[in-house]
Enzyme design. Structure first.
Site: not given
Lengths: 277, 277, 277, 277
Positions: D221-222
């Site tokens: 994520l991210d």
């Protein structure tokens, strides 16, 4: 509980803040925001205050007026959404941006209607349940067309008239009726590229940035007080069409940001400039 | 004629502006600039005023103090150039920028001396007739070195200590002596890339912008109140060295702009943030 | 091992890349960077390649020339620091920036001398061990003064002449001798505010951004090909002097960034525009 | 006449450009755009060419493959609008921006449908005649919900999946199916403020700029490759809600600009970075 905005704009004098704040204090007003500015060149005072509470505006306003110099301008009102009419021609980007923000309650204004000299954007506008007035120029003199547009605008008693890429020029007899009430988005970093085909001009000049300017409209086209400006980078690989695309994104953002300032009652017009508190 | 700056920072109360402006008015002070801000979350009031004239600061200050809530912070002083000491290590760009502005009278501060743990920048600094203290770390413990640096700083009684790419970390026992007096330029858009080799980190993360942050130094490295930030665009063709070059231009401009705000007495520290009026 | 830069600029034809890359390949050249651009409007081809290795430039260049269309421009040279002469008048910010970068080996150019019509910056320049020629205009006609300046420049055989806030206008008979060799930093976002007192003009127009443009100088003042532009935000509280301060920071950064592009052999002039690879 | 885009991404070797351009030349292809980049750290070659004409893609591609090193990635296709599916939750600004550009033919992609875990944006989406799939999470496990979403996406065979403020996190078993095909708009200047409530975090940290990052989604994520980033200035007077408003304008513009790059076939993914030609 509501918020009230007081805007004062007057020749500067010693003690203004003390006198004004005295009245506000004695009415027990709860100040939420307060900004002052003195333009030293013209010795002019600007003040914007926001209050929370319930109050008798008329009475407070009268007391404030009594202690201000002559030639003061004072507005005192409930902070509320503005009533606006939007004029457009065929380009969708600024109008679309306003309609979308309006639809989701983020414009701080009520779009009462859209008026256009083309019907290109009719279907799009009506998808947002906003009335669209198509007023073609065909077979009409400039003044005749303007009169029809004006009659249409007038029924909505708008606080502001937004020119969202409206490609017609108003006569002074129209603009003089709405001082500091007409806001235009200009396709350049004013005062560069005044006039027609700005992106073609920009391309031919080989600029490395494209700008946009939101300004109040006065009797001289493109010369009213600037509210907000911004730019975006471009390079040699972008032709006039590409620059126009980049410009559209700058234009709609600059217009939206300028309108936010105006609709929040932050903008004073002073001569040919704006003071933004 | 001189300018005076009054800065007030206290818990918010109704009538503050009226009470303060009353004192200023009765002393006949000619207000040149005035800004207020209320932080609603903490219900805290900030005010910055600039006056022209000749006045008895001590007396006015005492009167103002008497009508403010307890726990108020008030400073009132002649607006004048600050006394500063600059610390650097081996990189020239921020120090050079400050020396040059100082040399031409545009820094609004007197650079009393430059202190460094290297002698790399000695010749350069002395070309500007500024004393350079070379305090090497060799054979010294961290505290010992810091003590020498502190002894050196102390003799100049500086208003501010500027860390212009000083690559040593101070202990809390040092920073606690200079609350809101030490300003650092950080090599990134805080809070990204805290820690060492930020441009290598930025390069490895493939970022498209390089930033810099000027902040006050408190006991927690890189976590003090941010004064100013800015960024510059980069792309895939730039390696960590190129990004560092871009970063240097951002760093020195951000530091200069932050110092302008601080030296103009515009910056309040409130908790871990700054309020800039 | 050295780097070589090949720049080609010619009418576009099918197969250009293949033919050129063939020659380079057969010489065993190790391509480090390679960029091409075709301007579709004028059907013109641009190519910039960087090679590592040891090579016989003259021979490769001759082979490349043989396969290019007539009217091609080709430069092929060792990538090395440029020789420059800097002209200034009284403002220090652009000159100071160049001297500082030069002093620390970050300019990619050798500043051979500084020439000025005032002696204001003499002491400062000489602190960096750079010769300073003070050529006053008193008692001289425009052409006479320009001739003295030109005689002074000529002895250094510069690759580029940098106008770092040189406030005199050259005659066409001078500029024609240095096509695409004179670089000026202009105090505005061209084409806005052409002419004198740009910050006063900007202040009076109430702009919200201040820009600067670095451009080649041709016979028409302010109208040569733009190399780089940038802007910074301003607001109503800033007067013409404040705007000039903001402008100075933009100017020196824009000039430095433009020179980096030029000194890295990235800039082609095409008509009145630049192509930057 | 159509345009074709060739993208090559392979280990660098001498003569690549010559060999590739030879094939293209012998097929008589008319090159419209051509860019190369060599990442020196990893010694990797990137090339993007655009051709006008009519051609047998399969044959040219096969010839090009034959002369490239093993492990080369090559795509060669007609330049055409991409097929996309947009996922959103409750925030309208990014979705609205895409729908509007799409409606006026400026997205360079066909929005096949919108999928959401809320029905908040259903009416709005349908005003643009785009199918809206409301897939609530109630009574479903994370994997179950993801499976329903995936089944819905799959029927559209999209080239790209756009997360326009979709507030659910995909499992690696989903993201692995769409390498470099899922694009997310992240509410911060990555890598700052990873995680929840970024504007509250930004407000508490007292930042002076708000950013946004568009990136490919990978299993972490991210942390996928960043395509584009930008920022906007904020100050102390703006609370977390105000910062979120500013952020929304940055987010939608950054997402639109990133998608333009991706849909123009300009973006290569290399390790955890993007190369954009």
């Amino acid at each position: 509980m509501s918020n009230y905005v007081l805007k004062i704009d007057c020749p500067d004098e010693k003690g203004l803040v003390h006198r004004i704040s005295g009245i506000l204090y004695h009415h027990g007003l709860n100040m939420v925001e307060n900004d002052e500015f003195v333009d030293r060149e013209t010795s002019h005072f600007f003040m914007r205050s926001v209050f929370a509470g319930n109050l008798n505006i008329a009475r407070v306003k009268k007391e404030v007026e009594a202690i201000l110099p002559e030639e003061s301008q004072i507005t005192f009102s409930l902070q509320k959404a503005k009533e606006i009419v939007v004029l457009a021609t065929r380009e969708y980007h600024c109008l679309g941006d306003l309609l979308m923000r309006h639809h989701f309650g983020e414009l701080n204004a009520n779009i009462r209607s859209v008026i256009s000299n083309h019907n290109t954007l009719k279907d799009f506008t009506e998808r947002f349940d906003i009335p669209y007035h198509y007023i073609p120029v065909e077979n009409l003199g400039k003044e005749e067309h303007e009169k029809l547009v004006h009659d249409c605008i007038r029924q909505y008693k708008p606080d502001y008239i937004i020119l969202a890429k409206y490609m017609r020029i108003f006569t002074p007899s129209f603009t003089v009726k709405y001082p500091c009430k007409i806001i235009n988005i200009h396709h350049s970093f004013l005062p560069a590229f005044v006039g027609a085909r700005p992106y073609q001009q920009a391309y031919e000049r080989g600029v490395k940035m494209i700008g946009a300017s939101a300004h109040f409209v006065n009797e001289n086209l493109d010369e009213g007080p600037i509210i907000h400006q911004d730019v975006s980078y471009v390079n040699h690989s972008q032709d006039a069409r590409d620059m126009a695309k980049v410009g559209r994104d700058v234009e709609r953002l600059v217009l939206a940001q300028a309108l936010k300032l105006v609709f929040d009652d932050r903008v004073f017009v002073h001569g040919n400039k704006t003071v933004i508190l």
